[in-house]
Design an enzyme around this catalytic site. Structure first.
Site, PDB file in Angstrom:
ATOM      1  N   ARG A 170       2.820  -9.572 -13.067  1.00  0.00           N
ATOM      2  CA  ARG A 170       2.622  -8.256 -12.469  1.00  0.00           C
ATOM      3  C   ARG A 170       1.563  -7.439 -13.199  1.00  0.00           C
ATOM      4  O   ARG A 170       1.660  -6.221 -13.322  1.00  0.00           O
ATOM      5  CB  ARG A 170       3.934  -7.468 -12.428  1.00  0.00           C
ATOM      6  CG  ARG A 170       5.038  -8.137 -11.633  1.00  0.00           C
ATOM      7  CD  ARG A 170       4.675  -8.312 -10.159  1.00  0.00           C
ATOM      8  NE  ARG A 170       5.738  -9.036  -9.498  1.00  0.00           N
ATOM      9  CZ  ARG A 170       5.785 -10.380  -9.403  1.00  0.00           C
ATOM     10  NH1 ARG A 170       4.787 -11.100  -9.907  1.00  0.00           N
ATOM     11  NH2 ARG A 170       6.776 -10.982  -8.804  1.00  0.00           N
ATOM     12  N   SER A 261      10.645  -3.520  -5.098  1.00  0.00           N
ATOM     13  CA  SER A 261      11.309  -3.637  -6.399  1.00  0.00           C
ATOM     14  C   SER A 261      10.793  -2.529  -7.316  1.00  0.00           C
ATOM     15  O   SER A 261       9.609  -2.489  -7.630  1.00  0.00           O
ATOM     16  CB  SER A 261      11.040  -5.005  -7.017  1.00  0.00           C
ATOM     17  OG  SER A 261      11.579  -6.030  -6.201  1.00  0.00           O
ATOM     18  N   GLU A 372       7.661  -0.518 -11.689  1.00  0.00           N
ATOM     19  CA  GLU A 372       6.545  -1.261 -11.106  1.00  0.00           C
ATOM     20  C   GLU A 372       5.605  -0.364 -10.307  1.00  0.00           C
ATOM     21  O   GLU A 372       4.391  -0.565 -10.350  1.00  0.00           O
ATOM     22  CB  GLU A 372       7.076  -2.394 -10.224  1.00  0.00           C
ATOM     23  CG  GLU A 372       5.997  -3.299  -9.693  1.00  0.00           C
ATOM     24  CD  GLU A 372       6.564  -4.567  -9.051  1.00  0.00           C
ATOM     25  OE1 GLU A 372       5.918  -5.083  -8.124  1.00  0.00           O
ATOM     26  OE2 GLU A 372       7.619  -5.043  -9.485  1.00  0.00           O
TER      27      GLU A 372
END
Length: 380
Positions: A170, A261, A372
């Protein structure tokens, strides 16, 4: 309980993001060409105005006070096939504003292998290399060959090859340029130094998927882990799995009014003492040298990844958890990793929920979850 969405001024982030929260936009520029996009960013930088480049708004949480700067929305679409043959695979170029899931659907139809497990992810193509989006055993880094960007520090367009992109879990050089100062000590936020203009992909051709690298997906497909399956079946299975978790956008379902998420899965040194029963997943090498399909290479034995959702649940935050019964922000009733707007929530409500979950996990397990989404004007 489903509530009727509260109407918003069209120039607020509540109408521009999938979380449906956020305050006013001072100035909105919708760019329909690359020249318009670059000019808007360059002009704002020259004037000293903060810049926020917006795609699908699916990974963004903006404060109730809004953003006192220039919002540049990339409204471009387009896929170009540069080459395609049985030996070399396909070479395709996609503008940053193009819908991500539309690209995946086209890839499955055309037999471009390596994107099928990334079905149903909201947002645009331009965000995919920044976050190195991944799901169900695939990461976009596995099929990217280069990214063309506008470099705000040098005020020029550049082509960044795969080996320059620094992909990890990520993350990427693109994302890290938000926090790392350039040679003159300047930092760039909320939009990174590098603004994605176009992404080049180099998938192989075929009707079967890349090796299925996620146990839940393999079980759903009825295949062994590491086996291949028809790409159409993989896409259908992933969409069904995501829908069951509230991870496919649905205007009528508040469980999907989220940023996906909200926390990344923690990656920790391999020797870290994790709680009993905590999942342990291998982490692939993070600096690919060539395009390799869906894999980033060998497993990095120095680190291990665990599950943020497991930690959240074991810390006492179940599906549908809210700070109090009247709260308008709650964990999804389908998946604890999604923070949702139940209708009429404010950004402060989402932040308060995120902070409660993060602090609860830290108090129980000593691990700090990292958000995130891009946070603008708010922090945990």
């Amino acid at each position: 309980m489903t509530e009727t969405p509260v109407p918003h001024d069209p120039h607020t982030f509540a109408d521009l993001t999938t979380l449906r929260v956020g305050g006013p936009v001072r100035q909105l520029v919708r760019a329909t060409t690359e020249a318009e996009l670059v000019d808007a960013v360059r002009t704002a930088d020259a004037a000293g105005d903060p810049v926020l480049v917006l795609g699908g708004g699916s990974n963004l949480l903006v404060a109730d006070e809004g953003f006192d700067g220039v919002v540049v929305q990339d409204a471009r679409t387009g896929v170009r096939v540069d080459a395609q043959d049985a030996c070399g695979g396909a070479s395709i170029s996609v503008v940053a504003g193009h819908s991500w899931d539309d690209l995946v659907a086209e890839a499955v139809t055309n037999g471009w292998v390596g994107l099928e497990a990334l079905s149903g992810i909201p947002g645009t193509v331009g965000a995919s290399p920044v976050q190195n989006v991944g799901a169900y055993g695939q990461e976009v880094a596995g099929v990217i060959s280069s990214v063309r960007v506008y470099d705000r520090a040098e005020a020029r367009t550049r082509l960044l090859a795969l080996t320059e992109l620094g992909f990890g879990y990520r993350t990427s050089v693109l994302k890290r340029s938000t926090h790392v100062a350039d040679d003159e000590g300047r930092t760039w936020r909320p939009t990174p130094r590098y603004v994605v203009l176009e992404v080049a992909f180099q998938p192989r051709l075929g009707s079967l998927s890349a090796p299925v690298g996620y146990a839940e997906l393999a079980r759903t497909l009825g295949v062994d882990l590491g086996a291949r399956a028809p790409m159409t079946e993989v896409r259908a299975a992933v969409l069904a799995l995501r829908a069951g978790k509230g991870m496919v956008l649905d205007a009528s379902d508040p469980d999907t009014w989220s940023a996906g998420s909200f926390f990344t899965n923690p990656v920790v040194p391999a020797g870290t003492a994790l709680p009993d029963g905590a999942p342990r997943y291998p982490v692939r090498g993070v600096v690919p040298e060539t395009t390799t399909g869906p894999s980033l290479g060998a497993v990095d034995a120095s680190v291990v990844k665990t599950s943020a959702a497991w930690l959240i649940e074991q810390a006492g935050f179940g599906r549908g958890y809210a700070i109090d019964p009247a709260a308008r922000a709650a964990l999804s009733s389908k998946h604890t990793l999604a923070l949702t707007n139940r209708g009429g929530a404010r950004a402060s409500d989402v932040v308060a929920l995120a902070r409660a979950v993060r602090d609860g996990v830290r108090e129980r397990f000593g691990l700090t979850l990292v958000p995130e989404p891009v946070l603008v004007g708010v922090e945990l």
